[in-house]
Design a protein around this motif. Sequence first.
Motif, PDB file in Angstrom:
ATOM      1  N   ASN A  29       0.832  -1.208   0.000  1.00  0.00           N
ATOM      2  CA  ASN A  29       0.000   0.000   0.000  1.00  0.00           C
ATOM      3  C   ASN A  29       0.870   1.263   0.000  1.00  0.00           C
ATOM      4  OD1 ASN A  29      -2.460  -1.412  -0.076  1.00  0.00           O
ATOM      5  ND2 ASN A  29      -2.487  -1.641   2.149  1.00  0.00           N
ATOM      6  N   GLN A  30       1.875   1.231  -0.883  1.00  0.00           N
ATOM      7  CA  GLN A  30       2.783   2.344  -1.157  1.00  0.00           C
ATOM      8  C   GLN A  30       3.725   2.680   0.003  1.00  0.00           C
ATOM      9  OE1 GLN A  30       0.033   5.469  -2.414  1.00  0.00           O
ATOM     10  NE2 GLN A  30       0.113   4.726  -4.524  1.00  0.00           N
ATOM     11  N   GLU A  31       3.837   1.782   0.970  1.00  0.00           N
ATOM     12  CA  GLU A  31       4.731   1.989   2.107  1.00  0.00           C
ATOM     13  C   GLU A  31       5.756   0.866   2.164  1.00  0.00           C
ATOM     14  OE1 GLU A  31       4.645   1.806   7.017  1.00  0.00           O
ATOM     15  OE2 GLU A  31       2.761   1.791   5.880  1.00  0.00           O
ATOM     16  N   SER A  32       7.039   1.215   2.290  1.00  0.00           N
ATOM     17  CA  SER A  32       8.077   0.201   2.399  1.00  0.00           C
ATOM     18  C   SER A  32       7.904  -0.585   3.701  1.00  0.00           C
ATOM     19  CB  SER A  32       9.462   0.841   2.371  1.00  0.00           C
ATOM     20  OG  SER A  32      10.464  -0.146   2.550  1.00  0.00           O
ATOM     21  N   ILE A  33       7.979  -1.918   3.598  1.00  0.00           N
ATOM     22  CA  ILE A  33       7.803  -2.751   4.792  1.00  0.00           C
ATOM     23  C   ILE A  33       9.072  -3.512   5.151  1.00  0.00           C
ATOM     24  CG2 ILE A  33       5.317  -3.013   4.456  1.00  0.00           C
ATOM     25  CD1 ILE A  33       5.891  -5.825   3.303  1.00  0.00           C
ATOM     26  N   ILE A  34      10.179  -3.255   4.463  1.00  0.00           N
ATOM     27  CA  ILE A  34      11.369  -4.092   4.656  1.00  0.00           C
ATOM     28  C   ILE A  34      11.995  -3.920   6.044  1.00  0.00           C
ATOM     29  CG2 ILE A  34      11.889  -4.230   2.200  1.00  0.00           C
ATOM     30  CD1 ILE A  34      14.025  -2.106   2.581  1.00  0.00           C
ATOM     31  N   SER A  35      11.680  -2.841   6.729  1.00  0.00           N
ATOM     32  CA  SER A  35      12.220  -2.652   8.081  1.00  0.00           C
ATOM     33  C   SER A  35      11.271  -3.164   9.155  1.00  0.00           C
ATOM     34  CB  SER A  35      12.501  -1.162   8.323  1.00  0.00           C
ATOM     35  OG  SER A  35      11.294  -0.408   8.294  1.00  0.00           O
ATOM     36  N   LEU A  36      10.104  -3.674   8.753  1.00  0.00           N
ATOM     37  CA  LEU A  36       9.092  -4.115   9.719  1.00  0.00           C
ATOM     38  C   LEU A  36       9.271  -5.584  10.073  1.00  0.00           C
ATOM     39  CD1 LEU A  36       5.858  -2.444   8.261  1.00  0.00           C
ATOM     40  CD2 LEU A  36       7.503  -1.510   9.912  1.00  0.00           C
ATOM     41  N   GLY A  37       8.911  -5.928  11.310  1.00  0.00           N
ATOM     42  CA  GLY A  37       8.934  -7.316  11.744  1.00  0.00           C
ATOM     43  C   GLY A  37       7.731  -8.087  11.225  1.00  0.00           C
ATOM     44  N   VAL A  38       7.754  -9.390  11.464  1.00  0.00           N
ATOM     45  CA  VAL A  38       6.669 -10.251  10.996  1.00  0.00           C
ATOM     46  C   VAL A  38       5.341  -9.811  11.579  1.00  0.00           C
ATOM     47  CG1 VAL A  38       5.782 -12.606  10.974  1.00  0.00           C
ATOM     48  CG2 VAL A  38       8.226 -12.214  10.715  1.00  0.00           C
ATOM     49  N   ASP A  39       5.311  -9.512  12.878  1.00  0.00           N
ATOM     50  CA  ASP A  39       4.059  -9.125  13.532  1.00  0.00           C
ATOM     51  C   ASP A  39       3.514  -7.817  12.964  1.00  0.00           C
ATOM     52  OD1 ASP A  39       6.316  -7.858  14.712  1.00  0.00           O
ATOM     53  OD2 ASP A  39       5.110  -7.275  16.449  1.00  0.00           O
ATOM     54  N   GLU A  40       4.415  -6.888  12.639  1.00  0.00           N
ATOM     55  CA  GLU A  40       3.973  -5.603  12.085  1.00  0.00           C
ATOM     56  C   GLU A  40       3.388  -5.783  10.683  1.00  0.00           C
ATOM     57  OE1 GLU A  40       6.896  -2.248  13.742  1.00  0.00           O
ATOM     58  OE2 GLU A  40       7.968  -3.995  12.948  1.00  0.00           O
ATOM     59  N   ARG A  41       3.971  -6.665   9.901  1.00  0.00           N
ATOM     60  CA  ARG A  41       3.456  -6.934   8.557  1.00  0.00           C
ATOM     61  C   ARG A  41       2.083  -7.618   8.656  1.00  0.00           C
ATOM     62  NH1 ARG A  41       8.868  -8.205   4.884  1.00  0.00           N
ATOM     63  NH2 ARG A  41      10.317  -7.107   6.254  1.00  0.00           N
ATOM     64  N   ALA A  42       1.938  -8.504   9.637  1.00  0.00           N
ATOM     65  CA  ALA A  42       0.645  -9.167   9.835  1.00  0.00           C
ATOM     66  C   ALA A  42      -0.428  -8.153  10.210  1.00  0.00           C
ATOM     67  CB  ALA A  42       0.771 -10.237  10.912  1.00  0.00           C
ATOM     68  N   ARG A  43      -0.074  -7.196  11.059  1.00  0.00           N
ATOM     69  CA  ARG A  43      -1.053  -6.172  11.453  1.00  0.00           C
ATOM     70  C   ARG A  43      -1.477  -5.309  10.269  1.00  0.00           C
ATOM     71  NH1 ARG A  43       2.511  -5.720  16.051  1.00  0.00           N
ATOM     72  NH2 ARG A  43       1.508  -6.609  17.903  1.00  0.00           N
ATOM     73  N   LYS A  44      -0.617  -5.188   9.291  1.00  0.00           N
ATOM     74  CA  LYS A  44      -0.964  -4.393   8.113  1.00  0.00           C
ATOM     75  C   LYS A  44      -1.860  -5.166   7.141  1.00  0.00           C
ATOM     76  CE  LYS A  44       2.803  -1.085   8.164  1.00  0.00           C
ATOM     77  NZ  LYS A  44       1.869   0.061   8.346  1.00  0.00           N
ATOM     78  N   GLY A  45      -2.035  -6.474   7.414  1.00  0.00           N
ATOM     79  CA  GLY A  45      -2.975  -7.235   6.608  1.00  0.00           C
ATOM     80  C   GLY A  45      -2.359  -8.285   5.694  1.00  0.00           C
ATOM     81  N   ILE A  46      -1.112  -8.695   5.963  1.00  0.00           N
ATOM     82  CA  ILE A  46      -0.463  -9.731   5.156  1.00  0.00           C
ATOM     83  C   ILE A  46      -0.544 -11.061   5.897  1.00  0.00           C
ATOM     84  CG2 ILE A  46       1.653 -10.445   3.991  1.00  0.00           C
ATOM     85  CD1 ILE A  46       2.542  -7.517   3.985  1.00  0.00           C
ATOM     86  N   PHE A  47      -0.963 -12.105   5.191  1.00  0.00           N
ATOM     87  CA  PHE A  47      -1.075 -13.426   5.803  1.00  0.00           C
ATOM     88  C   PHE A  47      -0.391 -14.445   4.918  1.00  0.00           C
ATOM     89  CE2 PHE A  47      -2.823 -17.560   6.653  1.00  0.00           C
ATOM     90  CZ  PHE A  47      -3.072 -17.585   8.014  1.00  0.00           C
ATOM     91  N   LEU A  48       0.476 -15.265   5.528  1.00  0.00           N
ATOM     92  CA  LEU A  48       1.154 -16.344   4.816  1.00  0.00           C
ATOM     93  C   LEU A  48       0.620 -17.682   5.306  1.00  0.00           C
ATOM     94  CD1 LEU A  48       3.296 -17.711   3.056  1.00  0.00           C
ATOM     95  CD2 LEU A  48       4.964 -17.308   4.900  1.00  0.00           C
ATOM     96  N   ALA A  49      -0.057 -18.413   4.418  1.00  0.00           N
ATOM     97  CA  ALA A  49      -0.476 -19.784   4.705  1.00  0.00           C
ATOM     98  C   ALA A  49       0.687 -20.687   4.338  1.00  0.00           C
ATOM     99  CB  ALA A  49      -1.726 -20.138   3.904  1.00  0.00           C
ATOM    100  N   MET A  50       1.306 -21.302   5.329  1.00  0.00           N
ATOM    101  CA  MET A  50       2.574 -22.003   5.136  1.00  0.00           C
ATOM    102  C   MET A  50       2.386 -23.432   4.648  1.00  0.00           C
ATOM    103  SD  MET A  50       4.654 -20.638   8.494  1.00  0.00           S
ATOM    104  CE  MET A  50       3.317 -21.036   9.621  1.00  0.00           C
ATOM    105  N   GLN A  51       3.459 -23.972   4.062  1.00  0.00           N
ATOM    106  CA  GLN A  51       3.455 -25.364   3.602  1.00  0.00           C
ATOM    107  C   GLN A  51       3.260 -26.322   4.764  1.00  0.00           C
ATOM    108  OE1 GLN A  51       6.408 -26.870   0.853  1.00  0.00           O
ATOM    109  NE2 GLN A  51       6.965 -24.796   0.251  1.00  0.00           N
ATOM    110  N   ASP A  52       3.994 -26.095   5.848  1.00  0.00           N
ATOM    111  CA  ASP A  52       3.937 -26.988   7.008  1.00  0.00           C
ATOM    112  C   ASP A  52       3.785 -26.136   8.267  1.00  0.00           C
ATOM    113  OD1 ASP A  52       3.977 -29.206   8.609  1.00  0.00           O
ATOM    114  OD2 ASP A  52       6.160 -29.445   8.560  1.00  0.00           O
ATOM    115  N   PRO A  53       2.548 -25.794   8.613  1.00  0.00           N
ATOM    116  CA  PRO A  53       2.311 -24.917   9.769  1.00  0.00           C
ATOM    117  C   PRO A  53       2.897 -25.477  11.066  1.00  0.00           C
ATOM    118  CG  PRO A  53       0.326 -25.145   8.439  1.00  0.00           C
ATOM    119  CD  PRO A  53       1.302 -26.151   7.914  1.00  0.00           C
ATOM    120  N   THR A  54       3.347 -24.588  11.907  1.00  0.00           N
ATOM    121  CA  THR A  54       4.009 -24.943  13.154  1.00  0.00           C
ATOM    122  C   THR A  54       3.033 -25.520  14.174  1.00  0.00           C
ATOM    123  OG1 THR A  54       5.602 -23.164  12.797  1.00  0.00           O
ATOM    124  CG2 THR A  54       5.451 -24.039  15.030  1.00  0.00           C
TER     125      THR A  54
END
Length: 254
Positions: free
Chosen positions: A65-90
């Motif tokens: 959404n036009q904002e660089s996310i490369i300095s953000l942690g996993v939790d911050e990216r998730a809060r912005k609305g990104i979800f990764l459905a993994m091959q082998d969930p933990t």
Amino acid sequence: MIEIKKIIVNTKDNHKKIIDQLSLTIKDGEIHAIMGPNGTGKSTLSKVIMGHPKYELIDGDILFNQESIISLGVDERARKGIFLAMQDPTVVEGVSNSEFIKTATQEVTGNRINYFEFIKEIEDSVQKLNFPIDMIHRSLNKGFSGGEKKKNEILQIKMLKPSLIILDEIDSGLDVDSLKIVCNNIKEYLEENKYTSVLIITHYPRILEYLKPDYVHIMKDGTIQKTGDISLALETEKVGYHSINEVKESNTYE
């Protein structure tokens, strides 16, 4: 939605280059699929978007959404609305599935959960996924079959309501019936959330016949080599990756 700009990615432990000058733009509401041979960096790409600490971004940028996310942690990216459905969930012992989803929902939204509404919504979603109701009371993914783990990832999507969904080989380990259930639930979610975008990573075109991507990308040697529609996926299944012409497309459609 998301714009990946000529990223170069190495592993942190041995500095091996995995992704090389890869660009990809996914607009609001679009479905993109990435196919390619094993070891070409498809799953690595999904983890880099999510911010996995195993990889380091050497060059390039990722805009959400036009904002660089490369300095953000996993939790911050998730809060912005990104979800990764993994091959082998933990597997997480001692944390129930429902408690995990409830806590994650509160963290993402920043709001306290109405418990009655939460239970109603999760039970409705479980039913649509043909998922045993007792699964929500068991430890997260503990004792789940491969197919149950994948359905549980879709359950989390339906509850967390992300705006960018990354499906990393969600179809692996699913029988025909389970794949249809999973895809129907994703399609229902997308119909209700029309601006949600999807990135599908897969080896097989069957899931694409259900979800009908706007673009299909062939990835080789750490970058996108060719882009087309679903016919590209069907042709690739027939002739193999070695026969795909290495023609790079414009950044808009890569």
